[in-house]
Design a protein around this motif. Structure first.
Motif, PDB file in Angstrom:
ATOM      1  N   ASN A  64       0.742  -1.400   0.087  1.00  0.00           N
ATOM      2  CA  ASN A  64      -0.085   0.019   0.147  1.00  0.00           C
ATOM      3  C   ASN A  64       0.826   1.245   0.085  1.00  0.00           C
ATOM      4  O   ASN A  64       0.478   2.286  -0.892  1.00  0.00           O
ATOM      5  CB  ASN A  64      -0.951  -0.060   1.091  1.00  0.00           C
ATOM      6  N   THR A  99      -9.899  -4.009  -2.563  1.00  0.00           N
ATOM      7  CA  THR A  99      -9.264  -2.689  -2.627  1.00  0.00           C
ATOM      8  C   THR A  99     -10.298  -1.763  -1.967  1.00  0.00           C
ATOM      9  O   THR A  99     -10.210  -0.471  -1.932  1.00  0.00           O
ATOM     10  CB  THR A  99      -9.065  -2.231  -3.990  1.00  0.00           C
ATOM     11  N   LEU A 141      -0.059  -1.336  -7.027  1.00  0.00           N
ATOM     12  CA  LEU A 141      -1.203  -0.597  -7.130  1.00  0.00           C
ATOM     13  C   LEU A 141      -1.125   0.482  -7.916  1.00  0.00           C
ATOM     14  O   LEU A 141      -0.259   1.183  -7.639  1.00  0.00           O
ATOM     15  CB  LEU A 141      -1.663  -0.481  -5.637  1.00  0.00           C
ATOM     16  N   MET A 146      -4.537   3.996  -3.374  1.00  0.00           N
ATOM     17  CA  MET A 146      -5.005   2.910  -3.396  1.00  0.00           C
ATOM     18  C   MET A 146      -4.477   1.951  -1.992  1.00  0.00           C
ATOM     19  O   MET A 146      -3.594   2.131  -1.795  1.00  0.00           O
ATOM     20  CB  MET A 146      -5.039   1.824  -4.952  1.00  0.00           C
ATOM     21  N   LEU A 148      -4.616  -2.445  -0.626  1.00  0.00           N
ATOM     22  CA  LEU A 148      -5.369  -3.826  -0.326  1.00  0.00           C
ATOM     23  C   LEU A 148      -5.551  -3.767   0.972  1.00  0.00           C
ATOM     24  O   LEU A 148      -5.099  -3.539   1.889  1.00  0.00           O
ATOM     25  CB  LEU A 148      -3.952  -4.797  -1.058  1.00  0.00           C
TER      26      LEU A 148
END
Length: 308
Positions: A64, A99, A141, A146, A148
């Motif tokens: 991330n 996401t 990503l 964004m 996860l």
């Protein structure tokens, strides 16, 4: 001739993943039970440390932190979980999306406030599995901001792995309970099934039913775990990744499947399908117990009654 001591069941409590958890094992004495349980507890701790979004050094936090920029190397276990996530996204038509955890940026279920459309829009723009770029051994990503989040299946995966650790250590009967998500791997000492009570979705101290389980995963999801009420409507923590809004239509659902991972995914999908959740489970042919919006209890065997 001396006879071996009779086996008993021992419940070993612990805390993990923000939940009260326990390991129940069948053993000849408490010392043996604790030694076996520690294998499961250690495995849960390993998975939590590796995939917690609250730890800056976790595998997910590293992915991330690099969003919109660099590729991040991942090991075989993380790749397998990404494969699983991708399959769930595809099977659900995008209703299940790892996401979408970033919606917590605008939803605080400790405060009874609904975010505005202007607040939701920039967060919704960051949601979408199409932004997860993958190559063998690495992931990226695509858009800055964004994230996860394996919260949709991480606890269930940990329950399965903890049960596997117990079996590898020599345990043959018992279960792992991670905050109400179970993996059962053998019957009680007398050979009978374990009786697992399902919490009533509107009475924290009550149960709505019980399920007999000898083997497999039993998980529960509902609109009562984290929620607030405002102007006569309940807003729960299960959020539709397309709209950013909490689901409605079901108070709770429990599913029995070969693994906790499979059961948990089916529970989540049923909740995300809202009023059509029961029809989905019927189509899939899985054992379930479901409380609809009106408080009616439905079982996969076709019986129904009031949950009150």
């Amino acid at each position: 001739m001396a006879r071996p001591a009779a086996s008993l069941s021992f419940d070993i409590p612990f805390r993990a993943m923000g939940s009260a958890c326990s390991v129940c094992v069948v053993a000849q004495d408490l010392a043996r039970a604790r030694a076996l349980a520690q294998h499961a507890i250690d495995e849960v701790a390993r998975i939590e440390a590796k995939y917690s979004r609250y730890r800056a050094d976790s595998a997910l936090s590293r992915i991330n932190a690099a969003a919109g920029a660099d590729w991040v190397a991942v090991d075989a276990e993380t790749e397998a979980l990404l494969d699983y996530a991708a399959l769930q996204v595809q099977a659900s038509g995008g209703l299940f999306d790892p996401t979408s955890g970033i919606l917590r940026r605008v939803w605080d279920f400790k405060t009874p406030r609904v975010p505005t459309a202007d607040e939701l829009a920039p967060v919704l723009a960051l949601i979408g599995w199409d932004g997860v770029e993958r190559e063998p051994g690495r992931v990226r990503l695509a858009r800055a901001g964004m994230e996860l989040d394996f919260g949709g299946f991480g606890k269930e995966y940990a329950a399965d792995r903890a049960a596997a650790a117990l079996r590898a250590a020599g345990a043959s009967e018992g279960y792992v309970n991670l905050g109400g998500d179970f993996h059962v791997f053998g019957p009680r000492p007398d050979g009978a099934a374990w009786t697992i009570a399902i919490q009533h979705p509107r009475n924290p101290r009550g149960t709505v039913a019980s399920i007999q389980v000898r083997q497999g995963g039993l998980t529960t999801s509902g609109d009562y775990e984290r929620y607030f009420e405002l102007d006569g409507r309940r807003y729960c923590h299960i959020l539709n990744p397309r709209t950013g809004m909490p689901v409605q239509g079901l108070q709770g659902v429990s599913v029995l499947a070969p693994s906790a991972l499979a059961a948990g995914s089916l529970c989540t999908l049923a909740m995300l399908h809202e009023a059509q959740g029961q029809a989905l489970l019927d189509t899939l042919g899985v054992p379930y117990l479901l409380v609809d919006a009106a408080g009616q209890l439905h079982r996969s065997d076709g019986t129904a009654r009031s949950a009150n």
